[in-house]
Design an enzyme around this catalytic site. Structure first.
Site, PDB file in Angstrom:
ATOM      1  N   HIS A 196      53.186  24.701  53.354  1.00 20.65           N
ATOM      2  CA  HIS A 196      54.599  24.298  53.283  1.00 20.65           C
ATOM      3  C   HIS A 196      55.434  24.943  54.396  1.00 20.65           C
ATOM      4  O   HIS A 196      56.633  25.155  54.230  1.00 20.65           O
ATOM      5  CB  HIS A 196      55.176  24.619  51.898  1.00 20.65           C
ATOM      6  N   HIS A 241      61.573  30.968  48.145  1.00 22.74           N
ATOM      7  CA  HIS A 241      61.507  32.092  49.081  1.00 22.74           C
ATOM      8  C   HIS A 241      62.848  32.831  49.105  1.00 22.74           C
ATOM      9  O   HIS A 241      63.484  32.947  50.153  1.00 22.74           O
ATOM     10  CB  HIS A 241      61.152  31.608  50.476  1.00 22.74           C
ATOM     11  N   HIS A 288      48.088  33.500  56.131  1.00 21.45           N
ATOM     12  CA  HIS A 288      49.188  33.873  57.028  1.00 21.45           C
ATOM     13  C   HIS A 288      49.860  35.145  56.559  1.00 21.45           C
ATOM     14  O   HIS A 288      49.866  35.449  55.372  1.00 21.45           O
ATOM     15  CB  HIS A 288      50.203  32.751  57.247  1.00 21.45           C
ATOM     16  N   GLU A 321      49.918  32.833  48.640  1.00 28.30           N
ATOM     17  CA  GLU A 321      50.433  31.533  48.156  1.00 28.30           C
ATOM     18  C   GLU A 321      49.302  30.624  47.685  1.00 28.30           C
ATOM     19  O   GLU A 321      49.523  29.710  46.876  1.00 28.30           O
ATOM     20  CB  GLU A 321      51.227  30.829  49.261  1.00 28.30           C
TER      21      GLU A 321
HETATM   22  C1  DHB Z   1      55.954  30.347  57.477  1.00 24.42           C
HETATM   23  C2  DHB Z   1      55.051  30.078  56.454  1.00 24.42           C
HETATM   24  C3  DHB Z   1      55.481  30.073  55.127  1.00 24.42           C
HETATM   25  O1  DHB Z   1      54.667  29.850  54.059  1.00 24.42           O
HETATM   26  C4  DHB Z   1      56.800  30.306  54.839  1.00 24.42           C
HETATM   27  O2  DHB Z   1      57.192  30.229  53.555  1.00 24.42           O
HETATM   28  C5  DHB Z   1      57.708  30.590  55.852  1.00 24.42           C
HETATM   29  C6  DHB Z   1      57.277  30.617  57.174  1.00 24.42           C
HETATM   30  C7  DHB Z   1      55.523  30.352  58.898  1.00 24.42           C
HETATM   31  O3  DHB Z   1      54.315  30.385  59.171  1.00 24.42           O
HETATM   32  O4  DHB Z   1      56.394  30.287  59.783  1.00 24.42           O
HETATM   33 FE    FE Z   2      55.830  30.189  52.061  1.00 23.52          FE
END
Ligand code: DHB
Ligand code: FE
Length: 288
Positions: free
Chosen positions: A12, A59, A194, A241
Site C-alpha cells: 500500500h 498510519h 521494508h 504489515e
Molecule cells: C512506504 C511504505 C509504507 O507501507 C507506508 O505505509 C509508507 C511509506 C514507503 O515505502 O515509502
Molecule cells: Fe504502511
C-alpha cells in the site's frame, strides 16, 4: 448467503497512489510495477465483488497514537479520504456496508474477538492505495462497497501472526453467515519487506518475501509460526504489515487457486507485491 469469491494481497506504498494521481504510471521508474498489476486487474474487473473487506492499518492519520486498538472494524455509511498532510487523494470517498459491518462486529465478539468499532473513520493510504491497485480508474465512485478492518501494526506489541490468521478465520465465518446473497472480496494490505527509519532504513529481504509469497497459498501455518520479532528482523519494522495478509488468507477456504502474483523492487523504499487468489469453494453450485 454471502460468499468470499477472491482474496487479494497488495502493498500500500503511498507513492504508488501518488504515481497514479499524478499520471506517472508510464514513467520508466513506475512502468514495471504497474505492468505487473495488469493481469490481476483484468481478472478482478471481470469478477467484481459487491463488497470488499479491506484489512489495513492506519498510519497515525485517523487513529491518534494515544489510543491504538489492536483490531477494529468500520461501521459507517461512508468514509472520507484522509488528508495525510498534502490534501486528500483525488479519489472517491468510500461507501460503507454498515449492515455487513454490524454483523461482523457481532459475530466476532461472539467468537471472542473483542473488536473496536469505528462509527466515523477517515481512510488513509493503507486502504485507498489498495483500492487504486484494484481499480485504477474509479470515475465518480469505487465499484464496490467497503468494510474496513483495522490492525495495529505500528505500535508494539502488535498482534501475533497466529492471532491475525485466527481473526481471518473468524471473519470468514462471519461473512459466510451473513444472510444476504453478496459476493465478497477480502484484501490483505501492506508489506512486503521494508523499513522506513533507523539504522536498517531501506532494508529489503527478497528471500523472505519470496518464501512468504509461496507459503501464503498452501502453508500459511509456516507463517503463523513466526513471532513479531521474526517479522521485524526478517522483513523490517514496517514489513510486519505482512501479518495483515494472514487475515485475508484466514478468511479464505483451503480450496484456493493462485490467479496471479507479481513482485517488484523498489517502490519507494519497499518491496512491492500483489498476490491474487480465487476461492474455488465460492463458485456457483459448490457448497463447502
Ligand atoms: C512506504 C511504505 C509504507 O507501507 C507506508 O505505509 C509508507 C511509506 C514507503 O515505502 O515509502
Ligand atoms: Fe504502511
Amino acid at each position: 448467503m454471502a460468499r468470499i469469491t477472491w482474496g487479494m494481497a497488495t502493498s500500500h506504498v503511498p507513492s504508488i497512489g501518488a504515481a497514479m494521481d499524478n499520471h506517472k504510471t508510464e514513467d520508466p521508474y513506475w512502468k514495471p510495477l504497474f505492468d505487473g498489476y495488469e493481469k490481476a486487474r483484468t481478472w478482478m474487473a471481470e469478477h467484481q465483488p459487491d463488497v470488499a473487506v479491506i484489512v489495513y492499518n492506519d498510519h497515525a492519520n485517523a487513529i491518534d497514537m494515544d489510543l491504538v486498538p489492536t483490531f477494529g472494524i468500520g461501521t459507517a455509511e461512508s468514509y472520507d479520504v484522509a488528508d495525510e498532510g498534502w490534501g486528500p487523494r483525488p479519489v472517491p470517498s468510500v461507501v460503507g456496508a454498515p449492515d455487513l459491518s454490524e454483523h461482523m462486529v457481532r459475530e466476532l465478539i461472539d467468537d471472542s474477538f473483542d473488536i473496536a468499532t469505528f462509527h466515523q473513520l477517515d481512510v488513509d493510504h493503507g486502504l485507498t492505495v489498495p483500492l487504486s491497485v484494484y481499480c485504477p480508474e474509479p470515475g465518480e465512485s469505487w465499484p464496490c462497497a467497503v468494510v474496513p478492518v483495522l490492525v495495529n501494526v505500528i505500535q508494539y506489541p502488535q498482534p501475533t501472526a497466529a492471532r491475525c490468521y485466527a481473526l481471518g478465520q473468524a471473519i470468514g465465518r462471519a461473512i459466510r453467515s451473513f444472510p444476504q446473497d453478496l459476493k465478497v472480496a477480502v484484501f490483505g494490505t501492506g508489506g512486503m519487506s521494508h523499513q522506513l527509519s533507523g539504522a536498517r532504513a531501506g532494508l529489503i529481504n527478497e528471500r523472505f518475501d519470496r518464501m512468504f509469497l509461496d507459503k501464503i497459498e498452501h502453508r500459511p501455518e509456516a507463517l503463523t509460526a513466526l513471532t513479531r520479532e521474526d517479522y521485524i528482523a526478517e522483513a523490517g519494522t514496517e514489513g510486519i504489515e505482512l501479518i495483515m495478509w494472514l487475515v485475508m488468507r484466514g478468511a479464505m477456504s483451503d480450496n484456493i487457486a493462485r490467479v496471479h502474483d507479481t513482485y517488484h523492487v523498489p517502490a519507494s523504499n519497499t518491496a512491492a507485491a500483489l498476490a491474487l487468489f480465487e476461492d474455488l469453494d465460492s463458485r456457483e453450485g459448490v457448497t463447502a
